[in-house]
Write an enzyme that holds these catalytic residues in place. Structure first.
Site, PDB file in Angstrom:
ATOM      1  N   THR A  72       0.855  -1.206   0.000  1.00 52.83           N
ATOM      2  CA  THR A  72       0.000   0.000   0.000  1.00 52.83           C
ATOM      3  C   THR A  72       0.881   1.243   0.000  1.00 52.83           C
ATOM      4  OG1 THR A  72      -1.875  -1.097   1.004  1.00 52.83           O
ATOM      5  CG2 THR A  72      -1.732   1.271   1.355  1.00 52.83           C
ATOM      6  N   THR A  75       6.395  -4.470   7.080  1.00 52.51           N
ATOM      7  CA  THR A  75       7.123  -5.339   6.157  1.00 52.51           C
ATOM      8  C   THR A  75       7.820  -6.416   6.977  1.00 52.51           C
ATOM      9  OG1 THR A  75       8.895  -5.455   4.516  1.00 52.51           O
ATOM     10  CG2 THR A  75       9.089  -3.726   6.175  1.00 52.51           C
ATOM     11  N   CYS A 121     -52.448  12.823  13.059  1.00 53.63           N
ATOM     12  CA  CYS A 121     -51.269  13.697  13.203  1.00 53.63           C
ATOM     13  C   CYS A 121     -50.301  13.414  12.057  1.00 53.63           C
ATOM     14  CB  CYS A 121     -50.585  13.457  14.535  1.00 53.63           C
ATOM     15  SG  CYS A 121     -51.600  13.961  15.912  1.00 53.63           S
ATOM     16  N   ASP A 129     -45.558  15.724  18.945  1.00 51.63           N
ATOM     17  CA  ASP A 129     -45.106  15.788  20.338  1.00 51.63           C
ATOM     18  C   ASP A 129     -43.685  15.217  20.355  1.00 51.63           C
ATOM     19  OD1 ASP A 129     -44.483  15.029  22.930  1.00 51.63           O
ATOM     20  OD2 ASP A 129     -46.331  13.909  23.280  1.00 51.63           O
TER      21      ASP A 129
HETATM   22  N1  LIG Z   1      -9.498   0.394  -1.269  1.00 47.91           N
HETATM   23  C1  LIG Z   1      -8.715   0.751  -0.278  1.00 47.91           C
HETATM   24  O1  LIG Z   1      -9.164   1.430   0.646  1.00 47.91           O
HETATM   25  C2  LIG Z   1      -7.274   0.339  -0.280  1.00 47.91           C
HETATM   26  C3  LIG Z   1      -6.469   0.676   0.794  1.00 47.91           C
HETATM   27  C4  LIG Z   1      -5.140   0.261   0.763  1.00 47.91           C
HETATM   28  C5  LIG Z   1      -4.673  -0.470  -0.325  1.00 47.91           C
HETATM   29  N2  LIG Z   1      -5.506  -0.768  -1.339  1.00 47.91           N
HETATM   30  C6  LIG Z   1      -5.064  -1.550  -2.480  1.00 47.91           C
HETATM   31  O2  LIG Z   1      -4.678  -2.829  -1.992  1.00 47.91           O
HETATM   32  C7  LIG Z   1      -3.603  -3.315  -2.786  1.00 47.91           C
HETATM   33  C8  LIG Z   1      -2.428  -3.591  -1.880  1.00 47.91           C
HETATM   34  O3  LIG Z   1      -2.810  -4.589  -0.942  1.00 47.91           O
HETATM   35  P1  LIG Z   1      -1.989  -5.934  -0.767  1.00 47.91           P
HETATM   36  O4  LIG Z   1      -2.826  -6.899  -0.008  1.00 47.91           O
HETATM   37  O5  LIG Z   1      -1.492  -6.370  -2.091  1.00 47.91           O
HETATM   38  O6  LIG Z   1      -0.718  -5.460   0.057  1.00 47.91           O
HETATM   39  P2  LIG Z   1      -0.558  -4.753   1.466  1.00 47.91           P
HETATM   40  O7  LIG Z   1      -1.419  -5.410   2.474  1.00 47.91           O
HETATM   41  O8  LIG Z   1      -0.645  -3.286   1.308  1.00 47.91           O
HETATM   42  O9  LIG Z   1       0.976  -5.045   1.744  1.00 47.91           O
HETATM   43  C9  LIG Z   1       1.405  -6.372   1.803  1.00 47.91           C
HETATM   44  C10 LIG Z   1       2.819  -6.379   2.327  1.00 47.91           C
HETATM   45  O10 LIG Z   1       2.811  -5.925   3.667  1.00 47.91           O
HETATM   46  C11 LIG Z   1       3.702  -6.693   4.435  1.00 47.91           C
HETATM   47  N3  LIG Z   1       2.915  -7.443   5.393  1.00 47.91           N
HETATM   48  C12 LIG Z   1       1.738  -8.056   5.209  1.00 47.91           C
HETATM   49  N4  LIG Z   1       1.314  -8.591   6.351  1.00 47.91           N
HETATM   50  C13 LIG Z   1       2.235  -8.277   7.273  1.00 47.91           C
HETATM   51  C14 LIG Z   1       2.346  -8.531   8.643  1.00 47.91           C
HETATM   52  N5  LIG Z   1       1.401  -9.195   9.328  1.00 47.91           N
HETATM   53  N6  LIG Z   1       3.419  -8.087   9.304  1.00 47.91           N
HETATM   54  C15 LIG Z   1       4.385  -7.386   8.631  1.00 47.91           C
HETATM   55  N7  LIG Z   1       4.334  -7.100   7.346  1.00 47.91           N
HETATM   56  C16 LIG Z   1       3.259  -7.550   6.678  1.00 47.91           C
HETATM   57  C17 LIG Z   1       4.434  -7.589   3.463  1.00 47.91           C
HETATM   58  O11 LIG Z   1       5.524  -6.816   3.020  1.00 47.91           O
HETATM   59  P3  LIG Z   1       6.912  -7.490   2.573  1.00 47.91           P
HETATM   60  O12 LIG Z   1       6.590  -8.279   1.350  1.00 47.91           O
HETATM   61  O13 LIG Z   1       7.803  -6.321   2.324  1.00 47.91           O
HETATM   62  O14 LIG Z   1       7.331  -8.343   3.746  1.00 47.91           O
HETATM   63  C18 LIG Z   1       3.431  -7.764   2.365  1.00 47.91           C
HETATM   64  O15 LIG Z   1       4.011  -8.112   1.137  1.00 47.91           O
HETATM   65  C19 LIG Z   1      -3.331  -2.221  -3.814  1.00 47.91           C
HETATM   66  O16 LIG Z   1      -4.075  -2.506  -4.976  1.00 47.91           O
HETATM   67  C20 LIG Z   1      -3.844  -0.993  -3.156  1.00 47.91           C
HETATM   68  O17 LIG Z   1      -4.211   0.007  -4.084  1.00 47.91           O
HETATM   69  C21 LIG Z   1      -6.795  -0.379  -1.339  1.00 47.91           C
END
Ligand SMILES: NC(=O)c1ccc[n+]([C@@H]2O[C@H](COP(=O)([O-])OP(=O)(O)OC[C@H]3O[C@@H](n4cnc5c(N)ncnc54)[C@H](OP(=O)(O)O)[C@@H]3O)[C@@H](O)[C@H]2O)c1
Length: 511
Positions: free
Chosen positions: A75, A95, A381, A404
């Protein structure tokens, strides 16, 4: 600054003493099937949603503090370079990879797990400098965080338009979260959506509810009592959008600025009056006790010598609401007569039009029949309702000539919300909005003190109404076909009825 390990936060005390964790709120935008992203990006452009996101995550009540936003590494990478780190907020990036290092960037910290991020934010200096914590995605993070016990609230942009996604989040656990507020629908770039908030009402899932959201439950289960008693942890901009404030603000307004008027009822012959219109929307919300009665068309009251109907049997109200709805134009004799097939059945006509001609601009239910007024113990009413169908939803606008505020209006809102839900149900529509227009909204003098007590109470989430899915005939409903789930009202506040006649009307003939 990097802050990852539990040991560095707890001075090696982790195994003996659990670290306190910060709770958080989730902010996310999702489609109906909980899609949130596509190809590493947001698959939509919604300016009002972005504005809401910015405001809710950025605004603090204490100018000396700021909020934190926790997000997954992907994200973080999806945010355009020029916009990250998100300004005015502490950006916490999750991460598991040691090689990802952006911790030198100001306002950014990196954590290796959600737990360590929440511990970090619970410890000094962040416990003092960070006001609220928001988890903002993406899919991986929210699959862990959305329904977790530390999640106090979910602010979700509910996107109604179908949009292809490749990243998804779990559904909100409705046994734990109840709706707080939902905006009117917004349409931007041909996408229709609402800004909604769900709050946690109990700490752990209630099994029977979480397994089957459609189940019709006994409304007297323990799950009705909220374990969370106060919801003021919500951001002010959301807390104050609770629809009960429409009612409470009007009460306050009338008490502070209303006109003093004489009164027909004779009891405490002074009132404060105002006129008013308000919309209660999204799934239709409830105030006070909801009652249901069959639409039999009968009308009863206890006594009405004061209106000159001395020949009427005790308990007979005359041709009021039910009679007009089902037998408009028939000649009224008494409450025992059989009026089957007599007069015009407005209720069936309304249902027929909604089903077969939903764009009709004459879907009207009128209790106001001038030629019958002299036969009524009290003229209606809430006298007139118009129904409106759009986007698969049924909305209702009701005109009330006299209201009321203390005792009647909460009941009137609940009654018409229920009526709209029932008609929507038999017409296979979703409930839309309830718009309440009041001619003379008054507070009786002897209600001022109890209402001032009510104004001190903080709203709670509204209950959820379930209607027996088997019943599709408006005349077939019985009380057991309706369940209110999660109805946890404040304690009763006593108010005296302005007139015994009104009391009888409410007992006898409201829906
Ligand atoms: N609609 C919305 O409101 C919204 C909000 C946010 C994002 N998005 C969308 O969601 C997508 C991204 O989501 P995603 O699921 O692919 O990725 P994400 O959740 O944003 O990131 C995943 C990364 O976070 C790290 N991670 C995940 N779980 C973890 C944990 N428990 N502890 C530590 N690190 C952890 C890992 O990084 P490492 O690989 O570096 O270890 C993993 O690869 C994009 O398309 C974005 O645009 C939408």
């Amino acid at each position: 600054m990097a802050a990852d390990s539990k040991t560095s936060l707890s001075n090696g005390n982790v195994s003996t003493q659990p670290n306190p964790k910060r709770s958080y709120q989730v902010v996310v935008a999702a489609t109906r099937d909980m899609g949130i992203g596509k190809d590493g990006k947001l698959p939509w452009k919604l300016p009002s949603d972005l504005k809401f996101f910015k405001e809710i995550t950025q605004i603090t009540s204490d100018a000396g503090k700021r909020n934190a936003v926790i997000m997954g590494r992907k994200t973080w990478e999806s945010i355009p370079l020029e916009h990250r780190p998100l300004p005015g907020r502490l950006n916490v990036v999750l991460t598991r990879s040691g090689s990802f290092d952006i911790a030198t960037v100001e306002n950014v910290v990196i954590c290796g797990s959600i737990g360590s991020a929440l511990e970090l934010l619970a410890a000094s200096p962040y416990c003092l400098s960070i006001e609220k914590v928001f988890v903002i995605g993406g899919g991986q993070i929210l699959s862990e965080a959305l329904n977790a016990p530390e999640c106090d609230a979910i602010h979700i942009t509910e996107i109604e338009t179908r949009i292809e996604c490749d990243t998804f989040i779990p559904s909100i656990d409705s046994s734990v979260f109840q709706p707080w507020y939902s905006s009117f629908p917004i349409v931007e770039n041909n996408i229709r959506y609402c800004l909604s908030t769900y709050v946690r009402v109990r700490s752990a899932a209630v099994e029977s509810l979480s397994q089957n959201n459609d189940i019709v439950l006994d409304s007297k289960t323990n799950s009705d009592k909220f374990e969370v008693k106060q919801f003021s942890f919500l951001p002010k901009m959301v807390f104050e959008k609770h629809e009960e404030y429409l009612y409470l603000r009007l009460v306050q307004d009338i008490i502070s600025d209303g006109n003093l008027k004489d009164d027909r009822t004779g009891t405490d012959a002074v009132q404060f009056a105002h006129n008013f219109s308000a919309s209660y929307n999204q799934g239709i919300k409830y105030f006070g006790e909801v009652l249901s009665r069959n639409f039999s068309g009968s009308s009863v009251v206890q006594q009405m010598p004061s209106v000159g109907l001395t020949d009427r049997e005790e308990g007979d109200l005359g041709p009021v609401y039910g009679f007009q709805w089902r037998h408009f134009g028939a000649r009224y004799t008494n409450m025992h007569a059989d009026y089957s097939g007599q007069g015009f059945d407005q209720l069936l006509d309304v249902i027929n039009k909604i089903k077969n001609n939903p764009n009709d601009r004459r879907i009207v239910l009128s209790a106001w029949n001038p030629s019958d007024l002299k036969l009524m113990a009290l003229p209606p009413c809430h006298m007139f309702a118009q129904f409106y169908v759009a986007n698969g939803e049924l909305s209702c606008q009701m005109y009330q000539r006299s209201a009321d505020m203390g005792l009647g209006v909460p009941f009137n809102i609940a009654s018409y919300a229920l009526l709209t839900c029932m008609i929507a149900h038999v017409c296979d529509l979703a409930p839309g909005d309830f718009i309440h227009v009041i001619g003379d909204a008054h507070v009786y003098r002897n209600h001022v003190r109890p209402l001032e007590e009510q104004l001190q109470k903080l709203p709670k989430p509204f209950p959820i109404l379930k209607i027996n899915p088997e019943k599709k005939d408006i005349d077939s409903f019985v009380a057991e076909d309706f369940k209110l789930i999660g109805y946890d009202p404040h304690q009763k506040i006593e108010m005296k009825m302005a007139a015994p006649l009104l009391e009888a009307c409410i007992d006898a003939d409201m829906v």
